[in-house]
Structure formats: C-alpha cells, structure tokens
Design a protein around this motif. Structure first.
Motif, PDB file in Angstrom:
ATOM      1  N   GLN A  99      37.437  41.930  47.897  1.00 51.32           N
ATOM      2  CA  GLN A  99      36.202  42.235  46.893  1.00 51.32           C
ATOM      3  C   GLN A  99      35.977  40.936  46.749  1.00 51.32           C
ATOM      4  O   GLN A  99      34.695  40.709  45.809  1.00 51.32           O
ATOM      5  N   LEU A 100      36.961  39.316  46.381  1.00 56.42           N
ATOM      6  CA  LEU A 100      36.406  38.916  45.662  1.00 56.42           C
ATOM      7  C   LEU A 100      35.357  38.942  45.613  1.00 56.42           C
ATOM      8  O   LEU A 100      34.423  37.642  45.568  1.00 56.42           O
ATOM      9  N   SER A 101      35.399  38.540  47.243  1.00 51.57           N
ATOM     10  CA  SER A 101      34.570  37.278  48.460  1.00 51.57           C
ATOM     11  C   SER A 101      32.435  37.885  48.119  1.00 51.57           C
ATOM     12  O   SER A 101      31.810  37.662  47.731  1.00 51.57           O
ATOM     13  N   GLU A 102      32.836  38.935  48.039  1.00 54.96           N
ATOM     14  CA  GLU A 102      31.611  40.521  47.484  1.00 54.96           C
ATOM     15  C   GLU A 102      31.045  40.045  46.300  1.00 54.96           C
ATOM     16  O   GLU A 102      29.719  39.956  46.627  1.00 54.96           O
ATOM     17  N   ARG A 103      31.761  39.484  45.440  1.00 53.82           N
ATOM     18  CA  ARG A 103      31.550  39.352  44.326  1.00 53.82           C
ATOM     19  C   ARG A 103      31.366  38.231  44.341  1.00 53.82           C
ATOM     20  O   ARG A 103      30.077  37.967  43.134  1.00 53.82           O
ATOM     21  N   ARG A 123      38.456  34.831  36.450  1.00 53.43           N
ATOM     22  CA  ARG A 123      39.080  35.773  36.027  1.00 53.43           C
ATOM     23  C   ARG A 123      38.347  36.668  35.151  1.00 53.43           C
ATOM     24  O   ARG A 123      38.956  37.486  35.587  1.00 53.43           O
ATOM     25  N   LYS A 124      37.141  36.544  35.432  1.00 50.11           N
ATOM     26  CA  LYS A 124      36.373  37.460  34.871  1.00 50.11           C
ATOM     27  C   LYS A 124      35.913  37.850  36.535  1.00 50.11           C
ATOM     28  O   LYS A 124      35.610  39.672  36.715  1.00 50.11           O
ATOM     29  N   GLU A 125      35.133  37.853  37.345  1.00 51.36           N
ATOM     30  CA  GLU A 125      35.909  38.430  38.864  1.00 51.36           C
ATOM     31  C   GLU A 125      36.553  39.607  39.497  1.00 51.36           C
ATOM     32  O   GLU A 125      36.683  39.928  40.126  1.00 51.36           O
ATOM     33  N   ILE A 126      37.709  38.622  38.777  1.00 51.44           N
ATOM     34  CA  ILE A 126      38.993  39.006  39.640  1.00 51.44           C
ATOM     35  C   ILE A 126      39.009  40.326  38.355  1.00 51.44           C
ATOM     36  O   ILE A 126      39.847  41.479  39.330  1.00 51.44           O
ATOM     37  N   ALA A 127      39.230  40.604  37.519  1.00 54.73           N
ATOM     38  CA  ALA A 127      39.432  41.521  36.734  1.00 54.73           C
ATOM     39  C   ALA A 127      38.558  43.357  37.108  1.00 54.73           C
ATOM     40  O   ALA A 127      38.877  43.489  36.868  1.00 54.73           O
ATOM     41  N   ALA A 128      36.813  42.543  37.562  1.00 56.28           N
ATOM     42  CA  ALA A 128      36.629  43.196  37.640  1.00 56.28           C
ATOM     43  C   ALA A 128      36.953  43.911  39.024  1.00 56.28           C
ATOM     44  O   ALA A 128      36.710  44.963  39.333  1.00 56.28           O
ATOM     45  N   VAL A 129      37.327  43.041  40.080  1.00 52.00           N
ATOM     46  CA  VAL A 129      37.500  43.523  41.588  1.00 52.00           C
ATOM     47  C   VAL A 129      39.028  44.617  41.055  1.00 52.00           C
ATOM     48  O   VAL A 129      39.464  45.739  42.314  1.00 52.00           O
ATOM     49  N   GLN A 130      39.800  44.542  40.172  1.00 47.89           N
ATOM     50  CA  GLN A 130      41.070  44.892  40.074  1.00 47.89           C
ATOM     51  C   GLN A 130      41.165  46.685  39.438  1.00 47.89           C
ATOM     52  O   GLN A 130      41.787  47.063  39.989  1.00 47.89           O
ATOM     53  N   THR A 131      39.808  46.663  38.837  1.00 47.34           N
ATOM     54  CA  THR A 131      39.277  48.302  38.690  1.00 47.34           C
ATOM     55  C   THR A 131      37.904  48.631  39.860  1.00 47.34           C
ATOM     56  O   THR A 131      37.500  49.964  39.537  1.00 47.34           O
ATOM     57  N   ALA A 132      38.606  47.710  40.650  1.00 48.53           N
ATOM     58  CA  ALA A 132      36.765  48.788  41.776  1.00 48.53           C
ATOM     59  C   ALA A 132      38.177  49.664  42.325  1.00 48.53           C
ATOM     60  O   ALA A 132      38.931  49.970  42.286  1.00 48.53           O
ATOM     61  N   LYS A 133      36.883  50.424  42.966  1.00 50.69           N
ATOM     62  CA  LYS A 133      38.309  52.543  43.547  1.00 50.69           C
ATOM     63  C   LYS A 133      38.835  51.639  44.797  1.00 50.69           C
ATOM     64  O   LYS A 133      39.828  51.763  44.333  1.00 50.69           O
ATOM     65  N   PRO A 134      38.302  51.149  45.719  1.00 48.54           N
ATOM     66  CA  PRO A 134      39.224  50.579  46.589  1.00 48.54           C
ATOM     67  C   PRO A 134      40.308  50.078  46.591  1.00 48.54           C
ATOM     68  O   PRO A 134      41.391  50.210  46.937  1.00 48.54           O
ATOM     69  N   VAL A 135      40.369  49.171  45.666  1.00 48.16           N
ATOM     70  CA  VAL A 135      41.552  48.203  44.781  1.00 48.16           C
ATOM     71  C   VAL A 135      42.380  49.106  44.920  1.00 48.16           C
ATOM     72  O   VAL A 135      43.589  49.007  45.023  1.00 48.16           O
ATOM     73  N   LEU A 136      41.920  49.615  43.354  1.00 49.80           N
ATOM     74  CA  LEU A 136      42.740  50.474  42.467  1.00 49.80           C
ATOM     75  C   LEU A 136      43.402  51.607  43.451  1.00 49.80           C
ATOM     76  O   LEU A 136      44.520  51.823  43.686  1.00 49.80           O
ATOM     77  N   ASP A 137      42.655  52.376  44.384  1.00 50.38           N
ATOM     78  CA  ASP A 137      43.799  53.176  45.288  1.00 50.38           C
ATOM     79  C   ASP A 137      44.607  52.886  46.265  1.00 50.38           C
ATOM     80  O   ASP A 137      45.833  53.421  46.789  1.00 50.38           O
ATOM     81  N   ALA A 138      43.713  51.604  47.014  1.00 51.01           N
ATOM     82  CA  ALA A 138      44.956  50.954  48.170  1.00 51.01           C
ATOM     83  C   ALA A 138      46.219  51.195  46.672  1.00 51.01           C
ATOM     84  O   ALA A 138      47.998  50.986  47.802  1.00 51.01           O
TER      85      ALA A 138
END
Lengths: 151, 498, 323
Positions: C53-57, C269-284
């Motif tokens: 996810q992070l690499s996409e962002r 930190r900014k991108e990781i915070a965004a990734v953490q709340t992304a749906k696929p990550v939350l679901d997983a």
C-alpha cells in the motif's frame, strides 16, 4: 623412520575426524551436560564428538599399518580460487550490487580452470549475467540492487 | 457415489479457463525455481503472495500449490544434470541420477523422474480426496516419542546408504549429526558452536551444506582431473527409458509413493526424509545393491516418487485441520486468511469449490508438469554439450545466487565456500557425502524429539516402549539391525571355521 | 584555522541544504524495507501488507528484504548500519524490545538509540488456549489445576524467548503457577502438539489461532489484550478472568536508522497514517484479530522503552536466556 603413513588416506581421514570430534568435545564442555535421563545442551555434542574421535583413532591405526595412498592429481589452483571467488561474490553483493558481484564471480571462478580463454570468458560472463538479471531480478523479483544504488 | 461427484465438481472447477491458466503459471514458475538451486517455494510464494490478493481464492491457491509441487519436480533436473540439488529433497537424486547422466543416460533419468513423480502425485491426490481427514487424525497421534523412534529407525537404516567403506559412511552420519547441532538449542535456548556469529544461531542452512559439498566440492575435484575431462559424456544413447528401465522402475516407484505418502502425512518430518528413506529401501531390496551409486535407475525412480508424494500429502494437515506442516504450508494458510477464508476442517463443507477444485488442480498440475518436462528433456540433454570450462562458472553463479536468495545473507555464501573446501577434502579422503547430509537433517530433529520426550515424561525413558506406535518403530529398528548384522556375523563365522 | 573552520561550516550548511532538498523530493528511488524474520511470519505479513500500500502512495517501489537470524538481531543490526537517508527502513515487533535481554548486543546496536521511531502500525494480543480435553474451562480453573500439580501441565511455546514464551512466562509470574515449559521450533509445531493433546496449554498469538478456536480444536480461556477482541467477543480478557495486571500484546512498527532527516520521517508518517486507514489494510488486520495503532513519534519511543522494561523483568524473573 618410516613416514609412508603420511601419504595414506586412512591416516589423514583419522586425523580429520579426531580434530573435528575433539574440537567439538572441548567446546561442548561449556554447555551443561546433564544426565542420560535429563540431557543438557552439552550431552549430544559431547557424545557425537567422542564418537568421531573413536572413529578417528580407528582410521589412524589403520593408516599406520597399510592402506590406499592419496592420489596425486588435484588442482591446488581450483581449491584456492573457487572458494575465494564465492567469498568475493559475498563481499560485493551487498556493497557493489548484483551485476558487479556476479561478473566478478564468473570471471574469477573461470580462472580456476587451465582451459579458460579470456575473451570467451568475458563474453560468457556478460551473457550469463544478463540471463541472471532477467530470471532472478525481473522474473522472480528477488530484492537485489543491480548496481549499488540502482534497483 | 459421493467422492465421484465431488471429484467431478472439483474438475469442473479446476478446468475453468482462468484456473487452468493459474495452474499452468504456478507449475511453470515452480519448475523454474526448482531447477535453480536455493531459491525455494517458500521465498517465491512470499514474493508472489501480494499478487494473489486481487485473484479469486481458488485460482490463488491453485497457483501457489502449483509453485510448491512444481518445485519438487524441477529440483531433480539440476540434480541429475550437474549434480546440484535444486531442492533439498533432490539430494538423493544426485547420487545415481548424476551417475546416469555421466554415462550418457541423462534422458532416461529425467524421464523416469518425471514419470515417477506423476504417478506419486496422482496417488497423493487421490489419498487426500479419499482419506484426508482420518489420516490427519492419525498423524496427530505422533508425539515426541513416536517421532524420535521413527528417526532412530531412519538413522539405523542409514548404514545402508554406505557406498564402499561402511565405517566411513557411519562416521559421516555422525559428522552430519554434529553439524546439524550448530545453532540455538531448542530445549534450553543455549547457542552451541556459534563462535559468536549471530548468523549461526539458527543453524547452518541445508542448502549451504548441500551446495557446498556437492556442487563446489565436486567442481574443485573435477578441475583437478588430469585432463579436465568433459564431465558429461557426449554419447547420448537414447532419450527415453528402455523397456528394461521401466521394468526395473515400477517397483521402486510404487514403494517410493507409499513411503512418500507416509512421511507426507506426518507434519513433523522434513521434505528430504522421504526421499532418503526410499533410496535406502531400494538399495536394500535390490538384486544388485552394488549398482547403487553407479547409476542405478531405481535410485532415481524411488526417491523422486517419494518426494513428490510427500509434497502432495503435506497438504493433508493443512487442508483438513488448518495446521501448517511446514513453512510453505504456513504461508498458504496465510494466503487463505488474507482471502478472507478461515482455514480448518470447515473449508471442505463451506468452500467445497476451493477444497475439491484445489485437489483436482493438483492432478491437472502434475499432468501439466509431465507434458512440460518430457519435451524439455532433449533440450536439457543438449545443455550438457556445453564445454565444462563454461559450464562450471555457470554452476558457480547459480549456486551463489541460490544460496544468497535463501536469507539474503553474505555470511552464508562464505560458509558455502568453506563447505566446498570440506566437501573436497572429504571426497579425496574417500568419505561418502550423502550419509553426512542425512545425519545433518536427522540430527537436530532427533535430539529435539528425544529431549522433548524425556522432558514431557519427566525423565522416564519407558515412554518409548509403552506407547504402541513408538514401540512398533523400536521393534522395527531392532529387526533392521539384526538383518544388517546377521550376514556379516555369518561371514565371520564361516571365515573362522575355514 | 578560521578559514578551515569556515570551510567546514559552509560544507555543513551546504550538506544540510542538499539533504533538506533531497528530503523534500523523497523518495526518488526504491526503498528497502528490511524484515528481520523469514517469509510467512507475522512480521513478514504485516510488513508486506504495508509495503504494497505504501509504495502506491509514495510512487516508489518498496523492496521487501527478509534478513532473518537470531530472533531478528541479524536484520536489525544490518538496518542500524544502513545510510540515514530514509531509503532503508526496518519492521520491528515486540522481539525488538526483548532481544536486548536475550542476546549480548554490546558493540552491535542499541535498540532505542540506534533507531529513529517512524510509526507504530498495529498490535495483536495473545490468547490463552487449552486442548479441549483439559478439565479447566476458565482461567481460574486452569490456575487451580496448575497449582494442584506444579510443573506438570504441559505448556508449548514457539521457542525460548518467543512471544509465546513471554506471554506464558508473564502468566506464570503473575498467577503464581509453574507449568512444564516445552519449547518448539516455531508456533506451528507447538500448536499441532496442543491440538493433538500432547501438551495442554499455549499462549498463542491470536492471529494464528482463530481458525483452531473457531473449529473447536482449541478452547480459548482468555485473551491477553487490554480489552476483548472483536473476533472473539465472548472470550474474557485474562485480566478480567483472574490475573488483574496481565497484558501480553505483540506490536509491529517501522523504524529507520537514527539520524534520518525529520522531513523524511514526516512524509513517511503522513503516508503510513493514510495507509493504516485504507480499507484493504483495515480489513486484513480486522480479519487477523489485530488492531490499528497510531501514536506520535515520542509516544512510540516511550512505548518501546516501556515494553523493554516490562519484558526485561519477565526475562530475568523466568531465567530464560539464549546465550
């Protein structure tokens, strides 16, 4: 004094086993031995090392008496160059990258043979490195820098 | 019939265009990584896992499974051609497979490996379909005492691996046991023989030892030959096995399949134990055991069948109980979870398309592997015409990349160099290498199980004979000893009376 | 002298300017994410999930580099020596806070000072499970059982110093019981032994155990988190069930070698915070029974220090030692 035994396989076999087995027993003294019912970490290595020493003594005695001689045809050059070329690869891959490490390995190991031809080796090294980059890094996705800093 | 319907259902699932495609990709990638030493299914599946997120669960599992058993297939190719075990389970194949190649019989060796693997794969698949759940329950009966007694039996039978000097073979088994002990002791956490290297705390990798002694040691030896003879003969008599080859092989294939299925079901045994056991059995039952080590086709057919059957059956604990028998299976479980499927016994009833589709795809995958491999034999054999002065640097390159890829560790490359030197010394002194590797595999497991059994029994050694399965193995071990010792005793007595 | 010091100062300013500029464009090349464990473990799963996810962002490839060995020490040491440019990151877990007590790290790295904390990612509790054949139905009953026959109840762990070992050792300490510790090579084999009934109890990571709990092959007695887990709402926490202060939670985070430019850390930190709340990550994470955790940088640093202190006591009290 008859030093013929120094040329015999069995003598050297025994010596090798005694050195490795004896070394293992000595080091294993630092580990708790325990008992047969409650074995400590030192139990197995001590027993196995002692067994190797026993085998070693057997072979040394055999070798002192008689036995097959070591054959003479072997290449000191290969024995030194090949392991060193691997070490070279190990030193280069994290520092210089995949391509330099691989080129160095192929070219230096080719030097172990008396039949290698310089131009052919160079061309082959480039060819093989290209294949390896395609297969390992691109197709299989192994995480290596191609040349330090370049992925 | 229920099973019949289920299988039909599974095949209809597996034969959909999409699933067929993923199956093909899987076995293709699997063959590739199997051929290349070091790079194993574990690392490859980890790398490919994110790709499968976007793929339907059935297709994803079919592909990952294909990589796994495809690797077992491919591992034998390099073992036979250049004496380099591509997969850990292919070490035994080196012994006779490479001898066959040197005699110009690489074609038949490769073909029999493919045929044996296919047969074993078919049986393994059927076994999962028919008896998966009950077998998994039986396997759970194996605790530390049972595993120890089983390993002991394997170790005693290892003497059969002896080529030439029996004493040297046994000494090498002990050497392997000792090398296997290096690293952190599971029971106490003490680091043994790590010489202050943190890299040694997890022990020495099997690939490091196998590639070091087999590949590097062998190249050093070959370059020492007076004329640097072309190691692999030009004369290729024929590509495919003769009728006599097939006659010789069907017994080993059958027995190898049986052995592979047995070890495969047990979660606590590694992949190479099945192939080692099959080799030892074949050597024991052969009419001319002297042929072994000199290019006996039985020594290829049996172990190859065994390792493929083992690979298939390792799915049983995973699919029916949701328990990982190996690192690869743990990754597969992870893949299922990521797909939103809870692994476990309920998969069979709740997701029948996954369970039966996967099983059917394994058979299809095995078929694909044969179709893929047989035509390639001609190509592989041609590869042997490459002059040795070019072949050996190529083997060095693949070995180095392979070893490095396992842990991305330069330390392990240096260790491989060291084992190359050791392998060369051992070869020159006339020590056989295969028994050392068997000891290396068995050593840590034997010690672990023995000490765990004693720990759990509170130091009471009677656990090994009061538990029926363990007792059976102990009795079998004693029988093997008697059978092995008896002829030599008789011989000695005859010598005395003479 | 003055000229030389001027030169040094100018060079320093120039260097700072260029690194600041570089940090603004960060990242301009692929980032190496070191995972100090082999493929398939929880660190690997978490690390790879975030990396994708992070690499996409970030618009740059993130290369996952597994460098396992010595419970994570080998890869961690490697990361500590990496350039401080933000192109080498490290995934850490609870093992990072425990290793200093198990291994002699002198001259290798300092778990706190050698790294800049970037972000904590998630946490997952352990779960205390028993074989269904065991009499005890609750934590209290198991404590009673263990007290009746000290050193007899078989407790399987994933190896000396593992999360499974720590969780059990903490329980022994706080509940005042003594199990028979049976270490295995990894969590999988240990769980097989408990499912089979050769051993009775295990303090497993919840992530790996839910399938077995849901199929009834293992009986959960309590979860080790501060609150109940969303995937096992009926199972009390171990603290609720009778061991008041018990908490054993594994956590995962990302750190960089100490001295990384703050601008780089902020971007990450900014991108990781965004990734953490992304749906696929939350679901997983939800499926795996793990919770997203967000902390400020100083909070994360303090958390690491407190974890180190907490588990240091457990390691010392239980006498576990790797060397």
């Amino acid at each position: 004094m008859n030093l013929e035994f120094l040329e015999r396989k069995d003598f050297w076999s025994g010596a090798m086993l005694i050195v490795i087995g004896g070394g293992a027993v000595l080091i294993a003294r630092n580990y708790q031995f325990g008992s047969s019912l409650r074995m400590g970490p030192g139990y197995f290595p001590t027993v196995l090392g002692a067994m190797l020493v026993m085998f070693g003594v057997y072979f040394v005695i055999q070798g002192l008496r008689s036995g097959e001689k070591l054959t003479s045809s072997w290449s000191l050059r290969a024995l030194i160059i090949l392991p060193l070329s691997l070490v070279l690869f190990g030193l280069l891959i994290d520092r210089a990258g995949f391509i330099p490490a691989l080129l160095a390995l192929i070219i230096s190991s080719a030097a172990a043979s008396t039949q290698s031809k310089p131009i052919e080796v160079l061309a082959f090294a480039v060819f093989l490195t290209a294949i390896c980059v395609i297969v390992f890094v691109w197709a299989l996705g192994l995480p290596y820098e191609l040349i330090a800093g370049i992925w | 019939m229920d099973l019949f319907n289920n299988l039909i259902f599974g095949f209809s699932e597996a034969l959909s265009l999409q699933n067929l495609l993923y199956c093909f990709i899987g076995v293709l990638v699997g063959t590739l990584i199997g051929v290349l030493p070091g790079i194993g299914p574990l690392g490859t599946i980890a790398i490919l896992l994110p790709i499968t997120y976007g793929v339907p669960p059935v297709a994803a599992m079919i592909m990952l499974a294909g990589i796994y058993y495809g690797a077992q297939y491919g591992g034998s190719t390099t073992a036979i051609l250049v004496n380099l075990p591509g997969e850990t389970s292919a070490v035994v194949t080196c012994i006779d497979g490479h001898q066959m190649a040197q005699q110009g019989r690489a074609g038949p060796a490769l073909a029999i490996a493919a045929i044996g693997s296919f047969f074993a794969g078919t049986v393994g698949t059927l076994l999962i379909a028919l008896f998966g759940p009950p077998l998994a329950d039986v396997a759970l009966k194996f605790g530390a005492p049972e595993y120890f007694s089983l390993m002991l039996m394997g170790l005693v039978a290892a003497a059969v691996l002896a080529q030439g000097d029996m004493v040297k073979s046994i000494a090498m088994v002990v050497m392997g046991l000792l090398l296997g002990i290096i690293g952190t002791d599971v029971n106490s956490g003490v680091q043994r023989f790590s010489f202050g290297f943190f890299e040694l705390t997890d022990g020495i990798g099997f690939i490091v030892v196998a590639v070091g002694v087999f590949a590097i040691g062998e190249i050093v030896s070959n370059l020492g030959e007076a004329q640097e003879r072309r190691v692999l003969a030009n004369k290729v008599s024929h590509l495919f096995p003769t009728l006599q080859d097939l006659k010789k092989s069907w017994g080993p294939i059958l027995r190898g399949t049986g052995i592979g299925c047995f070890f495969g079901v047990l979660p606590g045994t590694g992949p190479s134990i099945a192939s080692f056991s099959s080799y030892m059995l074949e050597k024991k039952v052969a009419k001319n055991p002297d042929e072994f080590g000199r290019g006996a086709i039985q020594g290829v057919a049996g172990p190859e069948a065994a390792n493929n059957a083992d690979a298939q059956c390792k799915f049983i604990p995973m699919l029916t109980l949701g328990l990982p028998a190996s690192g690869v299976m743990a990754l597969m479980l992870g893949a299922l979870t990521i797909q939103g499927i809870q692994p476990g016994p309920q998969v069979m009833t709740q997701k029948p398309e996954l369970f039966w589709g996967l099983i059917a795809s394994m058979w299809i995958g095995n078929l694909l592997l044969v179709v893929l491999n047989l035509p390639l034999i001609g190509l592989w054999v041609k590869l042997l015409q490459v002059p040795y002065r070019l072949l050996f640097p190529a083997i060095m390159a693949f070995s180095a990349i392979g070893v490095f890829s396992v842990n991305n560790s330069a330390f392990e490359i240096h260790l491989t160099a060291l084992f190359g030197v050791l392998g060369f010394i051992w070869m020159r002194l006339g020590f056989p290498l295969a028994p050392m590797l068997l000891g290396f595999v068995l050593g840590p497991m034997m010690e672990e199980y023995l000490r765990r059994a004693m720990l759990m029994s509170g130091g009471d050694p009677s656990v090994f004979i009061t538990r029926p399965i363990s007792l059976a193995f102990i009795i079998a071990t004693i029988l093997i000893l008697v059978v092995m010792v008896a002829p030599s005793v008789r011989k000695q007595r005859e010598a005395f009376t003479d | 002298m003055t000229f030389r010091s001027l030169l040094v100062k100018t060079a320093g300013v120039l260097l700072a300017l260029t690194t600041a500029a570089a940090a603004q464009q960060y990242p301009t090349k692929p980032i190496r994410l070191i995972i100090p464990f082999p493929p398939g473990g929880s660190n690997d799963v978490v690390g790879r999930l975030i990396a994708t996810q992070l690499s996409e962002r970030l618009g740059q490839q993130i290369v996952v580099d597994n460098r396992s060995g010595a419970g994570g020490v080998v890869g961690t040491e490697l990361a500590s020596h990496a350039p401080k440019d933000g192109y080498t990151l490290l995934v850490i877990s609870i093992a990072h806070a425990v290793n200093p007590w198990l291994y002699d790290l002198k001259g290798r790295y300092d778990p706190l000072k050698s790294f800049t904390p970037v972000a904590i990612l998630a946490s997952g509790p352990n779960v205390m499970v028993v074989n269904p054949g065991v009499q005890a139905k609750t934590v209290k009953e198991l404590i009673a059982l263990a007290k009746k026959s000290p050193g007899k109840v078989g407790w399987a762990s994933a190896g000396v110093g593992s999360f499974q070992h720590l969780g059990g050792a903490l329980f022994e300490l706080q509940a005042g019981v003594k199990f028979l510790h049976v270490p295995f090579k990894g969590g999988g084999p240990a769980m097989i032994d408990v499912v089979a009934g050769h051993n009775q109890v295990m303090f497993s990571s919840l992530v790996q155990t839910t399938p077995q709990i849901q199929s009834g092959k293992l009986r959960p007695l309590g979860v080790g988190g501060k609150k109940r887990s969303a995937i096992l709402p009926d199972v009390p926490t171990i603290a609720e069930a009778g061991v008041p202060d018990y908490e054993a939670t594994n956590w995962w985070g990302i750190v960089a070698p100490a001295g990384v430019p703050q601008a780089v850390v902020d971007r990450l930190r900014k991108e990781i915070a965004a990734v953490q709340t992304a749906k696929p990550v939350l679901d997983a994470f939800a499926r795996e029974g793990a919770d997203i955790v967000q902390m400020t940088q100083p909070e994360f640093a303090a958390y690491m220090a407190s974890e180190m202190a907490k588990w240091g006591k457990v390691v010392k009290a239980s006498g576990m030692k790797v060397q």
